[in-house]
Design a protein around this motif. Structure first.
Motif, short mmCIF file in Angstrom:
data_model
loop_
_atom_site.label_atom_id
_atom_site.label_comp_id
_atom_site.label_asym_id
_atom_site.label_seq_id
_atom_site.Cartn_x
_atom_site.Cartn_y
_atom_site.Cartn_z
N ALA A 37 0.72 -1.04 0.01
CA ALA A 37 -0.07 0.04 -0.19
C ALA A 37 1.00 1.13 -0.08
O ALA A 37 0.48 2.08 -0.60
CB ALA A 37 -1.01 -0.03 1.34
N GLU A 38 2.00 1.25 0.64
CA GLU A 38 2.92 2.35 0.89
C GLU A 38 3.49 2.40 -0.55
O GLU A 38 3.70 3.70 -1.00
CB GLU A 38 3.85 2.34 1.93
N ARG A 39 3.71 1.35 -0.93
CA ARG A 39 4.82 1.60 -2.12
C ARG A 39 3.66 2.06 -3.44
O ARG A 39 4.00 2.86 -4.41
CB ARG A 39 5.31 0.23 -2.71
N SER A 40 2.32 1.54 -3.41
CA SER A 40 1.39 1.95 -4.40
C SER A 40 1.08 3.20 -4.29
O SER A 40 0.82 4.15 -5.29
CB SER A 40 0.26 1.00 -4.27
N LEU A 41 0.83 4.02 -3.18
CA LEU A 41 0.81 5.25 -2.87
C LEU A 41 1.53 6.31 -3.60
O LEU A 41 1.34 7.29 -4.27
CB LEU A 41 0.37 5.55 -1.29
N GLN A 42 3.02 5.96 -3.27
CA GLN A 42 3.80 6.80 -3.79
C GLN A 42 4.07 6.59 -5.32
O GLN A 42 4.40 7.47 -6.38
CB GLN A 42 5.32 6.39 -3.29
N THR A 43 3.87 5.43 -5.95
CA THR A 43 3.91 5.32 -7.29
C THR A 43 3.10 5.85 -8.03
O THR A 43 3.25 6.57 -8.99
CB THR A 43 3.76 3.78 -7.72
N ARG A 44 1.66 5.94 -7.50
CA ARG A 44 0.48 6.57 -8.33
C ARG A 44 1.07 8.04 -8.07
O ARG A 44 0.66 8.78 -9.27
CB ARG A 44 -0.41 6.55 -7.40
N TYR A 45 1.52 8.70 -7.13
CA TYR A 45 2.04 9.83 -7.29
C TYR A 45 2.76 10.50 -8.27
O TYR A 45 2.52 11.51 -8.90
CB TYR A 45 2.69 10.59 -5.76
N PHE A 46 4.12 9.59 -8.45
CA PHE A 46 5.04 10.00 -9.65
C PHE A 46 4.05 9.85 -10.90
O PHE A 46 4.37 10.54 -11.75
CB PHE A 46 6.17 9.09 -9.23
N LEU A 47 3.38 8.88 -11.09
CA LEU A 47 2.84 8.33 -12.39
C LEU A 47 1.86 9.57 -13.10
O LEU A 47 1.84 10.04 -13.85
CB LEU A 47 2.24 7.31 -12.46
N ALA A 48 1.28 10.11 -11.90
CA ALA A 48 0.19 11.19 -12.06
C ALA A 48 0.80 12.39 -12.22
O ALA A 48 0.29 13.47 -13.25
CB ALA A 48 -0.63 11.47 -10.56
N ALA A 49 2.22 12.57 -12.05
CA ALA A 49 3.01 13.80 -12.60
C ALA A 49 3.33 13.80 -13.92
O ALA A 49 3.71 14.92 -14.17
CB ALA A 49 4.21 14.03 -11.44
N GLN A 50 3.18 12.66 -14.66
CA GLN A 50 4.01 12.72 -15.87
C GLN A 50 2.91 13.51 -16.94
O GLN A 50 1.76 13.67 -16.90
CB GLN A 50 3.96 11.35 -16.44
N LYS A 51 3.55 14.33 -17.78
CA LYS A 51 2.88 15.37 -18.55
C LYS A 51 2.52 14.72 -20.05
O LYS A 51 3.31 13.68 -20.19
CB LYS A 51 3.60 16.72 -18.69
N SER A 52 1.86 15.43 -20.72
CA SER A 52 1.45 14.63 -21.98
C SER A 52 2.84 14.66 -22.99
O SER A 52 2.65 13.62 -23.91
CB SER A 52 0.42 15.52 -22.90
N ASP A 53 3.89 15.22 -22.85
CA ASP A 53 4.90 15.13 -23.77
C ASP A 53 5.84 14.05 -22.99
O ASP A 53 7.03 13.60 -23.63
CB ASP A 53 5.80 16.46 -23.79
N GLY A 54 5.71 13.25 -22.08
CA GLY A 54 6.57 12.35 -21.41
C GLY A 54 7.22 12.73 -20.28
O GLY A 54 7.75 11.98 -19.51
N GLY A 55 7.45 13.97 -20.29
CA GLY A 55 8.38 14.70 -18.99
C GLY A 55 7.51 14.81 -17.89
O GLY A 55 6.52 14.59 -17.72
N PHE A 56 8.28 15.55 -16.95
CA PHE A 56 7.70 15.93 -15.75
C PHE A 56 8.15 17.23 -15.33
O PHE A 56 9.33 17.69 -15.78
CB PHE A 56 8.30 14.87 -14.55
N GLY A 57 7.45 18.06 -14.56
CA GLY A 57 7.61 19.44 -14.45
C GLY A 57 7.46 19.60 -12.67
O GLY A 57 7.39 18.61 -11.95
N GLY A 58 7.80 20.81 -12.42
CA GLY A 58 7.70 21.13 -10.97
C GLY A 58 6.35 21.86 -10.62
O GLY A 58 5.40 21.42 -10.96
#
Length: 312
Positions: free
Chosen positions: A22-43
């Motif tokens: 559950a702890e790993r899934s929570l953090q995984t979802r956070y990072f995955l949700a931060a990916q933008k349409s161009d494939g990168g990540f922003g601040g």
């Protein structure tokens, strides 16, 4: 021997493997949700950039989640940045992000680069060298920087190279030592800081030049950086702890064999206090926002506590 960052990634991933699903899934979802349409990540504002993309890829890599479509899209973003004029910080993010994607997902971001591109990179990095033996932040920078010297060294190590004339670099780093222990960021700096100290010690380790006096003095300095909150602060003028300083300080104490001397239970309480219910972390008690950079620091900090419990 694996490169310094490869060893650190393995250590962090090992500790995070002890978290619950559950702890790993929570953090995984956070990072995955931060990916933008161009494939990168922003601040916290704006679009994708190499700096934040690098932290998101590190977070996903230590969680074992850097594969499939998320890796393919991130690889495409990194490839779109090849050939650009980047700062050393962004350049490091590009190289390390590409290495992580190749290792975790088998995608070679640099497959279409010119033969010998590694030598071209090494030659460009040497243009940042200054007369005192250190490396500056950029081509126009006049002052050598402890942190940016570290970045150059780890970039070179990722390319299976070491800096030319390492003795000159070591002379610069030793000149950055402060009387109270620790290391300054630039020569004009008045006091040592947790983060430049971490950069200096990591560079000494890479170059196999860490002496016993420096080891002991640095442990004492970092122990003094722990605040009543439990985390570590950036320097003696700043009373509030933050996740960056906590992560780099704990990493350095572990490298120096001094992790058992700090109050890890208090440090864990501090890190947990900054964790969001939705995943991710705030930077410090004063921080009302969040981003993938500080969320990586928080996530990676959890690995210290998990690994210590494994040893009991």
């Amino acid at each position: 021997m694996p490169a310094y960052l490869e060893q650190l990634t393995i250590r962090v991933a090992e500790g995070l493997g002890q978290l619950t699903d559950a702890e790993r899934s929570l953090q995984t979802r956070y990072f995955l949700a931060a990916q933008k349409s161009d494939g990168g990540f922003g601040g916290r504002e704006g679009g994708s950039d190499l700096y934040y993309t690098g932290f998101a890829l590190r977070g996903l890599a230590v969680l074992g989640e850097l594969y499939g479509p998320v890796a393919e899209r991130a690889a495409a973003f990194l490839q779109s940045k090849l050939g650009g004029q980047e700062s050393i910080v962004d350049f490091f993010s590009l190289i390390y992000g590409g290495m992580l994607i190749k290792s975790a997902a088998g995608i070679d971001v640099f497959a279409n680069s010119q033969p010998g591109w590694q030598d071209q990179v090494a030659t460009w990095l040497e243009t940042l060298r200054r007369a005192d033996g250190g490396y500056a932040k950029g081509i126009e920078g006049q002052a050598s920087s402890t942190y940016h010297s570290f970045l150059v060294v780890i970039c070179l190590q990722l390319l299976d190279r070491l800096p030319p004339e390492p003795a000159r670099l070591l002379t610069f780093l030793r000149s950055q030592a402060a009387e109270e222990g620790g290391f300054r960021e630039i020569k004009a700096g008045k006091r040592a800081g947790t983060n430049p100290t971490a950069a200096a010690i990591a560079t000494f380790k890479i170059l196999d030049a860490l002496d016993e006096n420096t080891r002991l003095d640095t442990i004492d300095f970092l122990l003094d950086m722990q605040t009543d909150e439990g985390g570590l602060r950036a320097n003696t003028r700043i009373p509030i702890a933050d996740l960056l300083s906590t992560f780099t300080g704990l990493t350095t104490l572990e490298d120096l064999g001094g992790l058992a001397e700090i109050d890890l239970a208090a440090a864990e309480r501090f890190v947990q206090s900054l964790q969001r219910e939705e995943g991710g972390f705030h930077a410090a008690a004063w921080d009302g926002a969040h981003d993938v950079e500080y969320s990586f620091y928080g996530l990676a900090s959890l690995s210290f506590f998990a690994r210590r419990r494994m040893m009991k």
